[in-house]
Write a protein that holds these residues in place. Structure first.
Motif, PDB file in Angstrom:
ATOM      1  N   HIS A 150     -14.336  -1.479  -2.699  1.00 53.07           N
ATOM      2  CA  HIS A 150     -14.241  -0.440  -3.720  1.00 53.07           C
ATOM      3  C   HIS A 150     -13.869   0.907  -3.091  1.00 53.07           C
ATOM      4  CE1 HIS A 150     -15.278   1.793  -7.372  1.00 53.07           C
ATOM      5  NE2 HIS A 150     -15.989   2.603  -6.613  1.00 53.07           N
ATOM      6  N   CYS A 151     -14.581   1.277  -2.044  1.00 56.11           N
ATOM      7  CA  CYS A 151     -14.338   2.568  -1.401  1.00 56.11           C
ATOM      8  C   CYS A 151     -12.998   2.592  -0.675  1.00 56.11           C
ATOM      9  CB  CYS A 151     -15.476   2.895  -0.434  1.00 56.11           C
ATOM     10  SG  CYS A 151     -17.059   3.184  -1.273  1.00 56.11           S
ATOM     11  N   ALA A 152     -12.645   1.481  -0.044  1.00 53.76           N
ATOM     12  CA  ALA A 152     -11.356   1.408   0.643  1.00 53.76           C
ATOM     13  C   ALA A 152     -10.199   1.530  -0.343  1.00 53.76           C
ATOM     14  CB  ALA A 152     -11.256   0.103   1.427  1.00 53.76           C
ATOM     15  N   ALA A 153     -10.336   0.899  -1.496  1.00 54.51           N
ATOM     16  CA  ALA A 153      -9.289   0.993  -2.513  1.00 54.51           C
ATOM     17  C   ALA A 153      -9.158   2.415  -3.037  1.00 54.51           C
ATOM     18  CB  ALA A 153      -9.575   0.021  -3.656  1.00 54.51           C
ATOM     19  N   THR A 207      -1.081   1.129  -8.621  1.00 60.80           N
ATOM     20  CA  THR A 207      -1.626   0.462  -9.805  1.00 60.80           C
ATOM     21  C   THR A 207      -2.503  -0.724  -9.411  1.00 60.80           C
ATOM     22  OG1 THR A 207       0.300   1.109 -11.115  1.00 60.80           O
ATOM     23  CG2 THR A 207      -1.053  -0.684 -11.979  1.00 60.80           C
ATOM     24  N   ALA A 208      -2.044  -1.513  -8.441  1.00 55.89           N
ATOM     25  CA  ALA A 208      -2.830  -2.673  -7.994  1.00 55.89           C
ATOM     26  C   ALA A 208      -4.158  -2.229  -7.396  1.00 55.89           C
ATOM     27  CB  ALA A 208      -2.028  -3.486  -6.984  1.00 55.89           C
ATOM     28  N   TYR A 209      -4.145  -1.146  -6.637  1.00 60.50           N
ATOM     29  CA  TYR A 209      -5.394  -0.652  -6.052  1.00 60.50           C
ATOM     30  C   TYR A 209      -6.320  -0.062  -7.118  1.00 60.50           C
ATOM     31  CZ  TYR A 209      -4.349  -1.456  -1.144  1.00 60.50           C
ATOM     32  OH  TYR A 209      -4.113  -2.053   0.067  1.00 60.50           O
ATOM     33  N   GLN A 210      -5.744   0.574  -8.147  1.00 61.30           N
ATOM     34  CA  GLN A 210      -6.589   1.082  -9.221  1.00 61.30           C
ATOM     35  C   GLN A 210      -7.267  -0.066  -9.956  1.00 61.30           C
ATOM     36  OE1 GLN A 210      -7.287   4.494 -10.117  1.00 61.30           O
ATOM     37  NE2 GLN A 210      -8.899   3.250 -11.089  1.00 61.30           N
ATOM     38  N   MET A 211      -6.547  -1.151 -10.157  1.00 63.32           N
ATOM     39  CA  MET A 211      -7.149  -2.335 -10.766  1.00 63.32           C
ATOM     40  C   MET A 211      -8.290  -2.858  -9.908  1.00 63.32           C
ATOM     41  SD  MET A 211      -3.736  -4.290 -12.170  1.00 63.32           S
ATOM     42  CE  MET A 211      -4.636  -5.836 -12.303  1.00 63.32           C
ATOM     43  N   GLU A 212      -8.106  -2.808  -8.597  1.00 59.70           N
ATOM     44  CA  GLU A 212      -9.161  -3.273  -7.692  1.00 59.70           C
ATOM     45  C   GLU A 212     -10.386  -2.362  -7.758  1.00 59.70           C
ATOM     46  OE1 GLU A 212      -9.852  -4.013  -2.911  1.00 59.70           O
ATOM     47  OE2 GLU A 212      -7.827  -4.235  -3.745  1.00 59.70           O
ATOM     48  N   VAL A 213     -10.168  -1.057  -7.837  1.00 57.23           N
ATOM     49  CA  VAL A 213     -11.284  -0.114  -7.971  1.00 57.23           C
ATOM     50  C   VAL A 213     -12.091  -0.431  -9.222  1.00 57.23           C
ATOM     51  CG1 VAL A 213     -11.844   2.290  -8.524  1.00 57.23           C
ATOM     52  CG2 VAL A 213     -10.273   1.786  -6.665  1.00 57.23           C
ATOM     53  N   ASP A 214     -11.399  -0.609 -10.339  1.00 56.25           N
ATOM     54  CA  ASP A 214     -12.090  -0.871 -11.603  1.00 56.25           C
ATOM     55  C   ASP A 214     -12.834  -2.203 -11.570  1.00 56.25           C
ATOM     56  OD1 ASP A 214     -11.003   1.508 -12.486  1.00 56.25           O
ATOM     57  OD2 ASP A 214      -9.342   0.552 -13.559  1.00 56.25           O
ATOM     58  N   CYS A 267       0.374   4.131   7.045  1.00 59.90           N
ATOM     59  CA  CYS A 267      -0.443   5.256   6.584  1.00 59.90           C
ATOM     60  C   CYS A 267      -1.624   4.778   5.742  1.00 59.90           C
ATOM     61  CB  CYS A 267       0.417   6.224   5.774  1.00 59.90           C
ATOM     62  SG  CYS A 267       1.730   7.031   6.728  1.00 59.90           S
ATOM     63  N   VAL A 268      -1.360   3.866   4.816  1.00 61.98           N
ATOM     64  CA  VAL A 268      -2.424   3.387   3.926  1.00 61.98           C
ATOM     65  C   VAL A 268      -3.416   2.522   4.688  1.00 61.98           C
ATOM     66  CG1 VAL A 268      -2.923   2.020   1.867  1.00 61.98           C
ATOM     67  CG2 VAL A 268      -0.952   3.553   1.896  1.00 61.98           C
ATOM     68  N   ASP A 269      -2.928   1.661   5.555  1.00 62.59           N
ATOM     69  CA  ASP A 269      -3.830   0.803   6.337  1.00 62.59           C
ATOM     70  C   ASP A 269      -4.775   1.637   7.201  1.00 62.59           C
ATOM     71  OD1 ASP A 269      -2.688  -1.415   5.212  1.00 62.59           O
ATOM     72  OD2 ASP A 269      -1.498  -1.964   6.967  1.00 62.59           O
ATOM     73  N   GLU A 270      -4.273   2.756   7.715  1.00 66.06           N
ATOM     74  CA  GLU A 270      -5.132   3.620   8.523  1.00 66.06           C
ATOM     75  C   GLU A 270      -6.258   4.210   7.686  1.00 66.06           C
ATOM     76  OE1 GLU A 270      -1.990   5.176  11.956  1.00 66.06           O
ATOM     77  OE2 GLU A 270      -2.789   6.586  10.488  1.00 66.06           O
ATOM     78  N   ARG A 271      -5.945   4.646   6.475  1.00 64.15           N
ATOM     79  CA  ARG A 271      -6.983   5.211   5.605  1.00 64.15           C
ATOM     80  C   ARG A 271      -8.028   4.158   5.249  1.00 64.15           C
ATOM     81  NH1 ARG A 271      -6.598   9.932   2.814  1.00 64.15           N
ATOM     82  NH2 ARG A 271      -8.787   9.451   2.448  1.00 64.15           N
ATOM     83  N   MET A 292     -10.309   3.606   8.226  1.00 63.28           N
ATOM     84  CA  MET A 292     -11.284   4.688   8.388  1.00 63.28           C
ATOM     85  C   MET A 292     -12.525   4.436   7.531  1.00 63.28           C
ATOM     86  SD  MET A 292      -8.796   8.012   8.219  1.00 63.28           S
ATOM     87  CE  MET A 292      -7.236   8.010   9.103  1.00 63.28           C
ATOM     88  N   VAL A 293     -12.307   4.049   6.289  1.00 61.85           N
ATOM     89  CA  VAL A 293     -13.423   3.801   5.378  1.00 61.85           C
ATOM     90  C   VAL A 293     -14.243   2.614   5.867  1.00 61.85           C
ATOM     91  CG1 VAL A 293     -14.037   3.078   3.034  1.00 61.85           C
ATOM     92  CG2 VAL A 293     -12.303   4.836   3.391  1.00 61.85           C
ATOM     93  N   ARG A 294     -13.583   1.582   6.341  1.00 61.35           N
ATOM     94  CA  ARG A 294     -14.304   0.409   6.832  1.00 61.35           C
ATOM     95  C   ARG A 294     -15.177   0.781   8.029  1.00 61.35           C
ATOM     96  NH1 ARG A 294     -13.150  -4.482   5.003  1.00 61.35           N
ATOM     97  NH2 ARG A 294     -13.996  -5.385   6.902  1.00 61.35           N
TER      98      ARG A 294
END
Length: 227
Positions: free
Chosen positions: A39-42, A172-179, A79-83, A86-88
């Motif tokens: 959730h946090c990573a997404a 959009t795919a990551y927002q779906m994962e967050v929800d 860039c996204v994989d690095e972020r 970091m959260v992980r």
């Protein structure tokens, strides 16, 4: 405009599959840390996609031309994989899950259990939807008179996307994962003794999620070249 319509259609159809995904990936307290980290990573990924979108919109205005997705896909992923990494690192610890949608729109998932498989399949359901729209006989990209562009689209659907299109799909795919992950976590709140994930509400009558780990990119050495 066509991309916006496809994105909205995909969100609607993918949302209707949420119940089926939840049934296929029922979760329990042992999954709380995995769900929370995803959730946090997404959420962090969405922040990065938003930053990248602003960057390319500004760059395209200055360049007077559109960047193709295939030109910058690897840089965007870095860039996204690095972020996400970091959260992980800052989070409570979790098992790794991943998924992929291939050019035939088949979804493959690597996950430790059914719960996390449900998370990944829900995320990938949007990519599958976009893939199937691309493969339709009446897909807009097929209307080109350029045989090289047509062949490129046959081989790789990213060849028909701009960088902005690609970013919008991923976001959009990551927002779906967050929800999706928040819904699963809310189902577990109050049932699980997992203080790294849940905390009592201010009223003390229930439980809510802990804040996501604060992972400031300035504290990390980044290989992302898109500033």
């Amino acid at each position: 405009m066509q991309l916006v319509v496809r994105l909205l259609l995909g969100m609607l159809l993918a949302a209707t599959s949420g119940a089926a995904s939840a049934q296929a990936g029922s979760c329990n307290c042992a999954d709380a840390r995995d769900l929370f980290t995803r959730h946090c990573a997404a959420r962090a990924a969405i922040q990065e996609w938003d930053r990248l979108s602003r960057h390319f919109r500004t760059s395209e205005r200055g360049k007077g031309a559109v960047f193709g997705a295939t030109e910058v896909k690897d840089e965007l992923a870095q860039c996204v994989d690095e972020r996400i990494s970091m959260v992980r690192q800052e989070g409570p610890g979790s098992r790794v899950s991943r998924g992929e949608t291939d050019r035939e729109c088949n979804v493959s998932v690597q996950a430790p259990n059914k719960c996390m498989e449900g998370v990944i399949r829900h995320h990938e359901s949007f990519h599958k939807m976009m893939c199937e729209a691309h493969n339709r006989p009446d897909a807009p990209w097929r209307q080109t008179n350029n045989p090289f562009s047509y062949l490129a689209g046959m081989v790789n659907r990213l060849a028909t996307q701009s960088a902005i299109d690609y970013i919008a799909e991923e976001r959009t795919a990551y927002q779906m994962e967050v929800d999706y992950t928040r819904s699963r976590l809310e189902e577990l709140a109050g049932q699980c003794n997992e203080p790294t994930v849940f905390r009592p509400t201010q009223q003390g009558r229930g439980f809510t999620l802990q804040p996501c780990p604060s992972a400031d990119p300035a504290n990390y050495q980044r290989r992302c070249t898109i500033k």
